[in-house]
Design a protein around this motif. Structure first.
Motif, PDB file in Angstrom:
ATOM      1  N   LEU A  46       0.826  -1.210   0.000  1.00 28.40           N
ATOM      2  CA  LEU A  46       0.000   0.000   0.000  1.00 28.40           C
ATOM      3  C   LEU A  46       0.859   1.259   0.000  1.00 28.40           C
ATOM      4  O   LEU A  46       0.563   2.218  -0.728  1.00 28.40           O
ATOM      5  CB  LEU A  46      -0.925   0.007   1.223  1.00 28.40           C
ATOM      6  CG  LEU A  46      -2.112  -0.964   1.215  1.00 28.40           C
ATOM      7  CD1 LEU A  46      -2.878  -0.877   2.517  1.00 28.40           C
ATOM      8  CD2 LEU A  46      -3.039  -0.695   0.038  1.00 28.40           C
ATOM      9  N   ASP A  50       0.233   3.432  -3.479  1.00 23.77           N
ATOM     10  CA  ASP A  50      -0.604   4.624  -3.320  1.00 23.77           C
ATOM     11  C   ASP A  50       0.271   5.871  -3.216  1.00 23.77           C
ATOM     12  O   ASP A  50       1.082   5.999  -2.293  1.00 23.77           O
ATOM     13  CB  ASP A  50      -1.483   4.486  -2.074  1.00 23.77           C
ATOM     14  CG  ASP A  50      -2.655   5.457  -2.091  1.00 23.77           C
ATOM     15  OD1 ASP A  50      -2.427   6.667  -2.300  1.00 23.77           O
ATOM     16  OD2 ASP A  50      -3.795   5.016  -1.904  1.00 23.77           O
ATOM     17  N   ARG A  52      -0.529   8.830  -2.336  1.00 22.13           N
ATOM     18  CA  ARG A  52      -0.808   9.649  -1.149  1.00 22.13           C
ATOM     19  C   ARG A  52       0.011   9.198   0.057  1.00 22.13           C
ATOM     20  O   ARG A  52       0.155   9.957   1.016  1.00 22.13           O
ATOM     21  CB  ARG A  52      -2.300   9.579  -0.814  1.00 22.13           C
ATOM     22  CG  ARG A  52      -3.220  10.206  -1.854  1.00 22.13           C
ATOM     23  CD  ARG A  52      -4.665   9.936  -1.506  1.00 22.13           C
ATOM     24  NE  ARG A  52      -4.948   8.496  -1.456  1.00 22.13           N
ATOM     25  CZ  ARG A  52      -6.097   7.970  -1.037  1.00 22.13           C
ATOM     26  NH1 ARG A  52      -7.070   8.775  -0.611  1.00 22.13           N
ATOM     27  NH2 ARG A  52      -6.280   6.670  -1.044  1.00 22.13           N
ATOM     28  N   ASP A 294      -5.620   7.234   6.194  1.00 22.91           N
ATOM     29  CA  ASP A 294      -4.979   7.107   4.877  1.00 22.91           C
ATOM     30  C   ASP A 294      -4.763   5.643   4.502  1.00 22.91           C
ATOM     31  O   ASP A 294      -4.992   5.245   3.349  1.00 22.91           O
ATOM     32  CB  ASP A 294      -3.621   7.829   4.884  1.00 22.91           C
ATOM     33  CG  ASP A 294      -3.776   9.327   5.029  1.00 22.91           C
ATOM     34  OD1 ASP A 294      -4.822   9.845   4.597  1.00 22.91           O
ATOM     35  OD2 ASP A 294      -2.861   9.976   5.557  1.00 22.91           O
ATOM     36  N   ALA A 298      -6.575   3.753   1.415  1.00 21.82           N
ATOM     37  CA  ALA A 298      -5.783   3.075   0.387  1.00 21.82           C
ATOM     38  C   ALA A 298      -6.177   1.614   0.259  1.00 21.82           C
ATOM     39  O   ALA A 298      -6.264   1.066  -0.849  1.00 21.82           O
ATOM     40  CB  ALA A 298      -4.297   3.195   0.725  1.00 21.82           C
ATOM     41  N   LYS A 301      -9.514   1.331  -1.450  1.00 18.91           N
ATOM     42  CA  LYS A 301      -9.323   1.638  -2.870  1.00 18.91           C
ATOM     43  C   LYS A 301      -8.813   0.423  -3.631  1.00 18.91           C
ATOM     44  O   LYS A 301      -9.311   0.094  -4.717  1.00 18.91           O
ATOM     45  CB  LYS A 301      -8.345   2.803  -3.007  1.00 18.91           C
ATOM     46  CG  LYS A 301      -8.166   3.325  -4.421  1.00 18.91           C
ATOM     47  CD  LYS A 301      -7.201   4.502  -4.423  1.00 18.91           C
ATOM     48  CE  LYS A 301      -6.950   5.002  -5.838  1.00 18.91           C
ATOM     49  NZ  LYS A 301      -5.972   6.135  -5.852  1.00 18.91           N
TER      50      LYS A 301
END
Length: 322
Positions: A46, A50, A52, A294, A298, A301
């Motif tokens: 992750l 990701d 972010r 977060d 993630a 997602k």
């Protein structure tokens, strides 16, 4: 003169002599091991996939997850193998490697946890300078220092322990090769090398603890000055998982290495060694996932993409059949 023999292998402690219970132990530890590996792999993937999560905080979290995977892999697979094969032996070199890896990963993990506390300190106390201070180069340097410190401690502890003479019993009263348990088997009168190694390790751990405590004293004093309750809670929520992980890891390490070792195995000794080597790698990802929005976002997602691709694949197959 004391008779001395070359020790070729050691005998690790068993929970029981019952083969049925040993199989249960193997299955239980295998499940814990697989869960820990999958959890930490998810965190690593992750934080890589990701965009972010390409921040210093999650960069350090990725390193922590990798260290947790290595730490649990240094001890648990051997325990599982011994339960399956109904043996409790470990070779001399295997024991040396196990001591080195456990100390290496533990020392490096303390360094990473210290770096994470410094990251939180800069983010909360000096937010305007955060990007300049916590640059990519600085983060890499902090990780390298952590790994080098852990490696140096691993070399000191393993060479200091196995430079001693072992005679008499070779039965280690632990589930894996542990320095305090090994020292009970030595017939060497002088323990200068390992005593110096332990002193250096204690100083290293204490200095990391001081840095973490100072960081959080500054963080809490800054957070309490924030006027709005909502922003205070947000700031605390970013620090709480790290504080829980640090407390659990350092407490378990202090109990494991600073308590007096007993001549006979006891349940508290076994639970301490299990907690130190098994629980942190298993619970750390859970603690961070539960508290980090977060990470949750993630993960959702990725799961949504997997679900969507599965549905699209089924629809494509249906259309092809038509």
């Amino acid at each position: 003169m004391m008779n001395q023999t070359v020790t070729m292998e050691f005998l690790l402690l068993r929970f029981t002599e019952s083969r049925v219970l040993l199989r249960v132990h193997a299955v239980l530890f295998l499940l814990i091991y697989l869960v820990a590996i999958v959890e930490n792999l998810v965190i690593i993937l992750l934080t890589i996939l990701d965009q972010r999560l390409h921040t210093p905080m999650y960069f350090f979290l990725r390193q922590l997850s990798f260290l947790d995977m290595c730490l649990i892999s240094a001890t648990v697979p051997k325990s599982i193998l011994n339960c399956i094969t109904f043996t409790n032996s470990i070779s001399f070199l295997g024991c040396v490697l196990q001591v080195f890896l456990v100390v290496l990963m533990s020392g490096s993990e303390i360094g990473i946890l210290t770096a994470m506390s410094y990251d939180r300190y800069i983010a909360i106390c000096h937010p305007l300078h955060y990007e300049a201070v916590m640059s990519k180069e600085v983060c890499v340097q902090l990780v390298l220092v952590s790994w080098l410190s852990g490696g140096a401690l691993g070399i000191l502890y393993s060479t200091g322990t196995f430079s001693l003479n072992f005679c008499g019993s070779t039965k280690i009263h632990q589930l894996f090769c542990d320095v305090p348990a090994l020292l009970k088997l030595t017939c060497s009168v002088k323990h200068v090398t390992i005593n110096v190694s332990v002193a250096i390790g204690v100083c290293y751990g204490f200095s990391c603890l001081v840095c973490i405590v100072v960081s959080y004293v500054c963080i809490f004093s800054t957070v309490l000055k924030i006027p709005t309750r909502q922003k205070q809670c947000k700031a605390f929520s970013t620090c709480l998982p790290h504080l829980i992980v640090v407390s659990a890891f350092l407490l378990a390490g202090a109990i494991a290495y600073l308590k007096p070792t007993s001549d006979e195995p006891s349940l508290p000794d076994l639970l301490t060694s299990m907690f130190y080597s098994v629980v942190p790698p298993t619970l750390n990802p859970v603690i961070y996932c539960m508290r980090s929005k977060d990470i949750k976002s993630a993960l959702c997602k990725v799961l949504w993409k997997v679900k969507s691709s599965g549905i699209n694949g089924k629809m494509t197959k249906v259309e092809v059949r038509k």
